[in-house]
Write a protein that holds these residues in place. Structure first.
Motif, mmCIF file in Angstrom:
data_model
loop_
_atom_site.group_PDB
_atom_site.id
_atom_site.type_symbol
_atom_site.label_atom_id
_atom_site.label_comp_id
_atom_site.label_asym_id
_atom_site.label_seq_id
_atom_site.Cartn_x
_atom_site.Cartn_y
_atom_site.Cartn_z
ATOM 1 N N PHE A 24 0.828 -1.204 0.000
ATOM 2 C CA PHE A 24 0.000 0.000 0.000
ATOM 3 C C PHE A 24 0.867 1.261 0.000
ATOM 4 O O PHE A 24 0.659 2.173 -0.807
ATOM 5 C CB PHE A 24 -0.913 -0.036 1.234
ATOM 6 N N SER A 27 2.621 1.690 -3.351
ATOM 7 C CA SER A 27 1.683 2.103 -4.393
ATOM 8 C C SER A 27 1.373 3.582 -4.294
ATOM 9 O O SER A 27 1.357 4.300 -5.298
ATOM 10 C CB SER A 27 0.382 1.311 -4.288
ATOM 11 N N THR A 31 2.264 6.370 -7.120
ATOM 12 C CA THR A 31 1.190 7.163 -7.720
ATOM 13 C C THR A 31 1.476 8.655 -7.570
ATOM 14 O O THR A 31 1.412 9.417 -8.532
ATOM 15 C CB THR A 31 -0.157 6.829 -7.041
ATOM 16 N N LEU A 53 5.071 5.834 -17.456
ATOM 17 C CA LEU A 53 4.660 4.472 -17.835
ATOM 18 C C LEU A 53 5.473 3.441 -17.041
ATOM 19 O O LEU A 53 4.931 2.444 -16.560
ATOM 20 C CB LEU A 53 4.857 4.266 -19.342
ATOM 21 N N ALA A 56 4.112 3.164 -13.610
ATOM 22 C CA ALA A 56 2.885 2.355 -13.589
ATOM 23 C C ALA A 56 3.223 0.874 -13.632
ATOM 24 O O ALA A 56 2.610 0.065 -12.937
ATOM 25 C CB ALA A 56 1.984 2.736 -14.758
ATOM 26 N N ILE A 57 4.235 0.506 -14.445
ATOM 27 C CA ILE A 57 4.593 -0.906 -14.564
ATOM 28 C C ILE A 57 5.230 -1.409 -13.265
ATOM 29 O O ILE A 57 4.950 -2.522 -12.819
ATOM 30 C CB ILE A 57 5.512 -1.119 -15.795
ATOM 31 N N GLN A 59 4.464 -0.265 -10.362
ATOM 32 C CA GLN A 59 3.340 -0.418 -9.443
ATOM 33 C C GLN A 59 2.543 -1.694 -9.735
ATOM 34 O O GLN A 59 2.055 -2.347 -8.813
ATOM 35 C CB GLN A 59 2.433 0.808 -9.534
ATOM 36 N N LEU A 60 2.451 -2.052 -11.029
ATOM 37 C CA LEU A 60 1.797 -3.317 -11.394
ATOM 38 C C LEU A 60 2.464 -4.485 -10.675
ATOM 39 O O LEU A 60 1.804 -5.324 -10.066
ATOM 40 C CB LEU A 60 1.869 -3.507 -12.914
ATOM 41 N N GLN A 63 1.888 -4.444 -6.854
ATOM 42 C CA GLN A 63 0.564 -4.933 -6.449
ATOM 43 C C GLN A 63 0.425 -6.435 -6.706
ATOM 44 O O GLN A 63 -0.214 -7.135 -5.927
ATOM 45 C CB GLN A 63 -0.525 -4.154 -7.164
ATOM 46 N N LEU A 64 1.011 -6.918 -7.813
ATOM 47 C CA LEU A 64 0.959 -8.360 -8.071
ATOM 48 C C LEU A 64 1.641 -9.119 -6.951
ATOM 49 O O LEU A 64 1.186 -10.161 -6.502
ATOM 50 C CB LEU A 64 1.660 -8.691 -9.395
ATOM 51 N N PHE A 67 -0.199 -7.616 -3.140
ATOM 52 C CA PHE A 67 -1.649 -7.757 -2.978
ATOM 53 C C PHE A 67 -2.150 -9.098 -3.527
ATOM 54 O O PHE A 67 -3.008 -9.741 -2.939
ATOM 55 C CB PHE A 67 -2.394 -6.617 -3.674
ATOM 56 N N LEU A 68 -1.650 -9.499 -4.693
ATOM 57 C CA LEU A 68 -2.136 -10.733 -5.310
ATOM 58 C C LEU A 68 -1.235 -11.929 -5.011
ATOM 59 O O LEU A 68 -1.538 -13.047 -5.402
ATOM 60 C CB LEU A 68 -2.281 -10.537 -6.822
ATOM 61 N N LEU A 70 1.509 -13.037 -6.154
ATOM 62 C CA LEU A 70 2.085 -13.789 -7.266
ATOM 63 C C LEU A 70 3.600 -13.741 -7.068
ATOM 64 O O LEU A 70 4.272 -12.867 -7.581
ATOM 65 C CB LEU A 70 1.679 -13.121 -8.588
ATOM 66 N N LEU B 69 -7.165 2.947 -4.366
ATOM 67 C CA LEU B 69 -5.990 2.256 -3.832
ATOM 68 C C LEU B 69 -6.226 1.859 -2.373
ATOM 69 O O LEU B 69 -5.914 0.734 -1.961
ATOM 70 C CB LEU B 69 -4.797 3.212 -3.931
ATOM 71 N N HIS B 177 -8.603 -6.398 -6.474
ATOM 72 C CA HIS B 177 -7.210 -5.978 -6.641
ATOM 73 C C HIS B 177 -6.887 -5.730 -8.115
ATOM 74 O O HIS B 177 -6.184 -4.780 -8.454
ATOM 75 C CB HIS B 177 -6.254 -7.046 -6.097
ATOM 76 N N ILE B 181 -5.470 -2.437 -10.331
ATOM 77 C CA ILE B 181 -4.333 -2.423 -11.262
ATOM 78 C C ILE B 181 -4.752 -1.806 -12.599
ATOM 79 O O ILE B 181 -4.033 -0.993 -13.176
ATOM 80 C CB ILE B 181 -3.768 -3.852 -11.451
ATOM 81 N N ILE B 184 -4.818 1.908 -12.292
ATOM 82 C CA ILE B 184 -3.491 2.531 -12.314
ATOM 83 C C ILE B 184 -3.108 2.873 -13.755
ATOM 84 O O ILE B 184 -2.567 3.936 -14.037
ATOM 85 C CB ILE B 184 -2.425 1.568 -11.731
ATOM 86 N N PHE B 185 -3.434 1.953 -14.686
ATOM 87 C CA PHE B 185 -3.081 2.205 -16.087
ATOM 88 C C PHE B 185 -4.006 3.244 -16.710
ATOM 89 O O PHE B 185 -3.571 4.033 -17.547
ATOM 90 C CB PHE B 185 -3.061 0.890 -16.875
ATOM 91 N N THR B 188 -2.624 6.512 -15.490
ATOM 92 C CA THR B 188 -1.368 6.874 -16.147
ATOM 93 C C THR B 188 -1.586 7.227 -17.611
ATOM 94 O O THR B 188 -1.161 8.299 -18.064
ATOM 95 C CB THR B 188 -0.367 5.703 -16.051
ATOM 96 N N MET B 193 -0.843 11.013 -18.931
ATOM 97 C CA MET B 193 -0.251 11.236 -20.255
ATOM 98 C C MET B 193 -1.077 12.247 -21.050
ATOM 99 O O MET B 193 -0.538 12.965 -21.884
ATOM 100 C CB MET B 193 -0.168 9.930 -21.029
#
Lengths: 125, 196
Positions: A24, A27, A31, A53, A56-57, A59-60, A63-64, A67-68, A70, B69, B177, B181, B184-185, B188, B193
């Motif tokens: 959290f 993230s 942001t 960009l 953002a990636i 942050q992806l 979170q994966l 939070f998830l 993985l 979030l 969740h 995600i 977020i995109f 962005t 952008m």
């Protein structure tokens, strides 16, 4: 439901309070960082685009992972395989579309077609 | 843990239901990718109208982003409560998640209605069609998620916390969740952008 969840160290696929708090905070930081880069005009042009960009990636993945869940424990699972397949399809769809449309714009823009053909492709009548 | 013969929560990596739902989520992300691609292609086609720079308010969208979030975080806290079989805490954090999700949805609807009132609706330009489709589809997912939270909380209060319900809460948390995600995109690519 093969492995019981207990207090011994091992795969904990539903995370811990610590992992949620780290995810959290990271993230929020990512942001706000992207937001500040845009509002303060710290960098501009293509550099800014790639930076936000990239944020953002990052942050992806944050979170994966947090939070998830993985993570390493999922390394050999079907979930990860499905995820990788999805990422491949998403990249083909997104970047492929942009590529094709840009190419079409280049070749089919009526006002500029003649100029392009003559000057850039070196084809003359 | 008090009792050792409790059935554990479905393991995210080996449970078949979770895997099936995970595959649905992956296809959902492919759907969003097509909408993102459409948006990226049509972004400049404003048909003489206002572009993203004039239409969107960044501080407003940042607030929306932070609210969503936080809701993702509280959803995680709800799952920790589920792991401990703590019914009261699970319901509490799920209600907080739903409240934050509802606030987010309200802000999105007010943004949409403001755009439409100013004449910038989805029929105005290719850019706005793509914008409303992408952001609207995300909003639709959030609405479904809210309905889902409502149903599960209602059933938990009514029938108590069963193993079947716990599994559904696990699926719900994955859904929620991933929506974060996707947002977020959107934040962005559409908003940041667009303003840069």
């Amino acid at each position: 439901m093969s492995k019981p969840i207990n207090d011994t160290p091992g795969p904990q696929h539903h995370g811990s309070l610590r992992s949620y708090i780290i995810g959290f905070s990271l993230s929020i930081a990512l942001t706000v960082q992207a937001y500040l880069l845009v509002t303060t005009n710290a960098i501009s042009g293509a550099g800014l685009m790639y930076t936000i960009l990239a944020l953002a990636i990052v942050q992806l993945f944050v979170q994966l992972f947090f939070f998830l869940h993985l993570d390493k424990a999922t390394r050999t699972s079907w979930n990860l395989l499905a995820f990788i397949f999805m990422v491949t399809v998403v990249c083909i769809v997104a970047f492929g579309s942009l590529w094709i449309m840009q190419n079409l714009d280049y070749h089919m823009n009526p006002a500029e077609t003649d100029t392009h053909i003559q000057q850039e492709e070196r084809i003359t009548r | 843990m008090k009792s050792l013969n409790l059935t554990p929560l479905p393991d995210v990596t080996s449970d078949k239901t979770v895997l099936g739902f995970w595959i649905y989520l992956m296809t959902d992300l492919v759907l969003f990718a097509t909408l993102f691609a459409t948006y990226a292609v049509l972004q400049g086609n404003t048909n003489g109208g206002s572009g993203s720079r004039e239409l969107f308010s960044l501080p407003f969208v940042l607030t929306e982003t932070l609210i969503l979030l936080t809701s993702s975080f509280t959803c995680g806290l709800a799952m920790l409560a589920a792991q401990k079989r703590d019914k009261a805490q699970l319901i509490f954090w799920m209600v907080v998640t739903a409240f934050l999700g509802l606030t987010f949805l309200g802000m999105e609807i007010s943004e949409f209605s403001m755009l439409v009132q100013e004449g910038n609706n989805w029929q105005r330009s290719g850019f706005l069609s793509a914008f409303f489709t992408l952001v609207g589809t995300h909003g639709l997912h959030i609405s479904v998620g809210l309905l889902w939270i409502g149903v599960l909380v209602f059933k938990t209060v009514k029938d108590g916390l069963s193993d079947g319900l716990l599994k559904r809460f696990v699926l719900l948390s994955l859904f929620w969740h991933l929506l974060d995600i996707v947002w977020i995109f959107i934040f962005t690519i559409v908003y940041l952008m667009g303003a840069a």
